[in-house]
Enzyme design. Structure first.
Site, short mmCIF file in Angstrom:
data_model
loop_
_atom_site.label_atom_id
_atom_site.label_comp_id
_atom_site.label_asym_id
_atom_site.label_seq_id
_atom_site.Cartn_x
_atom_site.Cartn_y
_atom_site.Cartn_z
N GLU A 293 0.78 -1.19 -0.02
CA GLU A 293 -0.01 0.05 0.03
C GLU A 293 0.99 1.16 -0.03
O GLU A 293 1.72 1.27 0.77
CB GLU A 293 -1.04 0.12 1.36
CG GLU A 293 -1.69 -1.33 1.50
CD GLU A 293 -2.56 -1.54 0.15
OE1 GLU A 293 -3.07 -0.66 -0.57
OE2 GLU A 293 -2.78 -2.87 -0.06
N CYS A 327 -1.32 8.98 4.37
CA CYS A 327 -1.15 8.74 2.63
C CYS A 327 -2.73 9.32 2.05
O CYS A 327 -2.69 9.39 0.90
CB CYS A 327 -1.07 7.30 2.43
SG CYS A 327 -2.29 6.25 3.70
P1 NAD Z 1 9.20 5.20 3.05
O1 NAD Z 1 8.84 4.50 1.74
O2 NAD Z 1 10.24 6.16 2.79
O3 NAD Z 1 9.67 4.01 3.87
C1 NAD Z 1 8.65 2.97 4.15
C2 NAD Z 1 9.64 1.62 4.68
O4 NAD Z 1 10.29 1.37 3.63
C3 NAD Z 1 10.51 2.22 5.61
O5 NAD Z 1 10.68 1.26 6.82
C4 NAD Z 1 11.90 2.36 5.02
O6 NAD Z 1 12.89 2.03 5.88
C5 NAD Z 1 11.77 1.42 4.25
N1 NAD Z 1 12.45 1.36 3.01
C6 NAD Z 1 13.01 2.65 2.51
N2 NAD Z 1 13.83 2.35 1.29
C7 NAD Z 1 13.83 1.09 1.24
C8 NAD Z 1 14.61 0.26 0.27
N3 NAD Z 1 15.34 0.75 -0.57
N4 NAD Z 1 14.21 -1.01 0.25
C9 NAD Z 1 13.52 -1.47 1.35
N5 NAD Z 1 12.79 -0.82 2.37
C10 NAD Z 1 13.08 0.38 2.22
O7 NAD Z 1 7.90 5.77 3.48
P2 NAD Z 1 7.76 6.61 4.69
O8 NAD Z 1 8.29 7.87 4.68
O9 NAD Z 1 8.00 5.87 5.93
O10 NAD Z 1 6.00 6.58 4.95
C11 NAD Z 1 5.41 7.63 3.81
C12 NAD Z 1 4.84 6.88 2.43
O11 NAD Z 1 4.04 5.84 2.82
C13 NAD Z 1 4.07 7.85 1.99
O12 NAD Z 1 4.36 7.85 0.35
C14 NAD Z 1 2.72 7.43 2.01
O13 NAD Z 1 1.75 7.70 0.93
C15 NAD Z 1 3.02 6.11 2.27
N6 NAD Z 1 1.86 5.39 3.02
C16 NAD Z 1 0.68 4.60 2.46
C17 NAD Z 1 -0.35 4.09 3.13
C18 NAD Z 1 -1.29 3.14 2.58
O14 NAD Z 1 -2.22 2.47 3.19
N7 NAD Z 1 -1.19 3.45 1.19
C19 NAD Z 1 -0.21 4.22 4.43
C20 NAD Z 1 0.80 4.84 5.29
C21 NAD Z 1 1.73 5.36 4.36
#
Ligand code: NAD
Length: 541
Positions: A293, A327
């Site tokens: 998501e 999000c």
């Molecule tokens: P992010 O993508 O920066 O990080 C999410 C997770 O992924 C973290 O644990 C991070 O350490 C990990 N990550 C980062 N780079 C990675 C890589 N290269 N390989 C593997 N894992 C990696 O997101 P964030 O800043 O924590 O959260 C915000 C984002 O999440 C926004 O885009 C938001 O829209 C989305 N979000 C979506 C929903 C939904 O239900 N659609 C809900 C909450 C947040």
């Protein structure tokens, strides 16, 4: 003896406490907040039920007070990730063979612990780690996580009871096996509930999990772990490792037992993960389940028949609660010219009354954004808007990072419906408004549909039922969660199953049976009571 068909308690949504001035609940949560703030805690990884430390640590600070140290957490090396994988694989047999009622009891107990003795701790930790106001912490860390756990247990029972029909002489049975191998959960910073739910939902269905929380949520993730421990989750069922996401992921994907990923976070990261998994597809025992998501560029569109006060409230709450870091947050708004003057005036008047600061002060509606790179990105966007000809700052536009990462609630107006801030997810308190010609309603609906790569949430404000009906049809693919005369945030588990399509994710609807189905691999067992003894069929004479 276990010979009954158990029925799990029917789930009800957790009532939200309101933390009014002078209430006992306000006093209690603030006491816990201050205690946790000064706890200077050490957070080791959690592998096979044990606390595991490494030689490298990272500091944690509240985003609203970044010079204050909350403590430190330990960063995984490759060997810790391998340990976590082995621990998950070793725990698998016993856990998956445990009667489902026992698994249910553990997660129902976890829900009750959060509702009771852990409520203040999980809310206060979320206020500190993610800079949420008490209300935002309560609806996330307490209520939504409780709901996830209870509703998922209910859905688990529902899934297990789904059985095929059997003709006479035959008995067909479906068992819902967990996936073969282990599940990898990666969680975002913004919801403590999501951090608990992603590993728990897969584990509930009999899987074992390696979980990597966001670096910016580990302080509150620790309380989730404390709850799971207290609820009696056996060692090795969920294993938490922290640190370098690339190294952790690459190590996970080296294992042929990698069976699925449960991800929530940004679209770019998810697409990168999907590609990596695809490139290694020959190496895994099974086709891994990929559930993600991701981001959003969520919209509000108003018709000229919209009620102005309701629209203004939805824009303010939808765009600025939790500093626009949901999000589902509204970040592009389409307003017809005939009502735009009134809407903009009211917005300005109300937004200038918004108080921003530490979550400790309950008068604040907003606090800080999550980290310095988010602050820097958002302040760069504001600078760009100030320079560009086709957009301007209508309200807000101020920022400071001297004590915390504070960005004022900011409204941008643009004459270009495809302006940068109309198309890209910013993940902060910046909303862009495009005023359209009342006669161009259909064209504006097409704009809403075509402007961004995302399709997560959207809202329409309209009192004209004919227009509404047509527009809901026309906007069918723009949002996985669509709201009529309501803000586009605030989905409640069991009521508005959440998730979006297009660039916003696989739309597996966290907190519903649809999501849980991704963590099982059904096995059909057919038994024939009196098998035939002659290979010939009647048609053969
Ligand atoms: P992010 O993508 O920066 O990080 C999410 C997770 O992924 C973290 O644990 C991070 O350490 C990990 N990550 C980062 N780079 C990675 C890589 N290269 N390989 C593997 N894992 C990696 O997101 P964030 O800043 O924590 O959260 C915000 C984002 O999440 C926004 O885009 C938001 O829209 C989305 N979000 C979506 C929903 C939904 O239900 N659609 C809900 C909450 C947040």
């Amino acid at each position: 003896m276990n010979n009954s068909i158990a029925s799990v308690p029917f789930p009800e949504n957790e009532p939200i406490k309101n933390y009014k001035p002078n209430s006992q609940e306000k006093e209690s949560v603030l006491k816990t907040y201050n205690k946790l703030k000064d706890s200077n805690i050490d957070i080791p990884m959690w592998i096979n039920g044990k606390s595991v430390k490494s030689s490298k640590t990272m500091n944690m600070s509240p985003p609203h007070d970044h010079k204050h140290s909350l403590g430190k957490y330990y960063l995984a090396e490759k060997k810790h990730v391998e340990l976590a994988i082995n621990s998950a694989l070793n725990a698998k047999e016993k856990w998956s063979n445990m009667p489902w009622e026992e698994r249910a009891a553990i997660f129902l107990k976890a829900a009750e612990l959060i509702a009771g003795p852990f409520r203040d701790r999980i809310n206060a930790a979320t206020m500190l780690a993610q800079s949420k106001t008490i209300y935002q912490a309560e609806i996330d860390a307490a209520c939504e996580l409780i709901d996830f756990l209870k509703f998922n247990v209910h859905s688990m029972q529902h899934i297990y009871s789904q059985q095929p029909k059997s003709d006479s002489g035959v008995w067909n049975r479906l068992t819902y096996r967990p996936l073969e191998g282990f599940v990898y959960a990666i969680t975002p910073f913004n919801f403590t509930a999501i951090s608990g739910n992603l590993p728990a939902s897969a584990a509930m269905m009999g899987n074992t999990v390696v979980w990597k929380p966001s670096d910016h949520q580990i302080f509150s993730a620790k309380i989730v772990i404390d709850v799971f421990k207290e609820a009696g989750l056996p060692d090795g069922v969920i294993n938490a490792v922290y640190g370098d996401p690339e190294m952790i992921t690459n190590t996970i994907l080296k294992s042929k037992h990698f069976a699925g990923i449960h991800f929530t976070g940004s679209t770019t990261v998810f697409k990168g993960l999907w590609k990596k998994i695809g490139a290694k597809i020959d190496e895994f025992i099974s086709y891994p389940r990929i559930v993600g998501e991701t981001g959003g560029k969520d919209f509000i569109i108003a018709h000229k028949s919209a009620k102005i006060d309701e629209l203004v409230t939805a824009i303010i709450r939808g765009s600025f609660e939790f500093q626009g870091q949901k999000c589902s947050a509204a970040s592009r708004v389409y307003i017809p010219k005939s009502i735009s003057k009134k809407v903009l005036e009211k917005l300005k008047k109300q937004i200038t009354t918004i108080k921003m600061g530490s979550p400790e002060n309950f008068e604040n509606f907003m606090t800080a954004v999550i980290h310095e790179s988010s602050f820097d990105k958002l302040s760069r966007v504001i600078k760009k808007v100030k320079k560009d000809k086709d957009a301007k700052i209508f309200v807000g536009g101020g920022y400071t990072k001297s004590k915390g990462y504070f960005i004022e609630p900011t409204v941008v107006t643009t004459t270009n419906p495809k302006y940068y801030t109309m198309e890209n997810e910013l993940f902060g308190p910046i909303v862009t408004i495009y005023v359209f010609d009342d006669n161009k309603w259909d064209k504006t609906l097409s704009l809403v549909d075509e402007t961004s790569e995302y399709a997560l949430t959207g809202a329409i404000f309209c009192q004209d039922r004919y227009i509404l009906e047509e527009s809901v049809q026309k906007l069918e693919n723009c949002a996985g969660n669509f709201y009529i005369n309501d803000k586009c945030t605030g989905a409640v588990v069991g009521q508005q199953p959440f998730g979006g399509a297009r660039g916003s994710g696989t739309n597996d609807k966290a907190g519903s049976y649809l999501n849980l189905l991704r963590w099982v691999s059904p096995r059909l067992i057919k038994e024939v009571f009196v098998p035939p003894k002659d290979f010939k069929y009647p048609f053969m004479g």
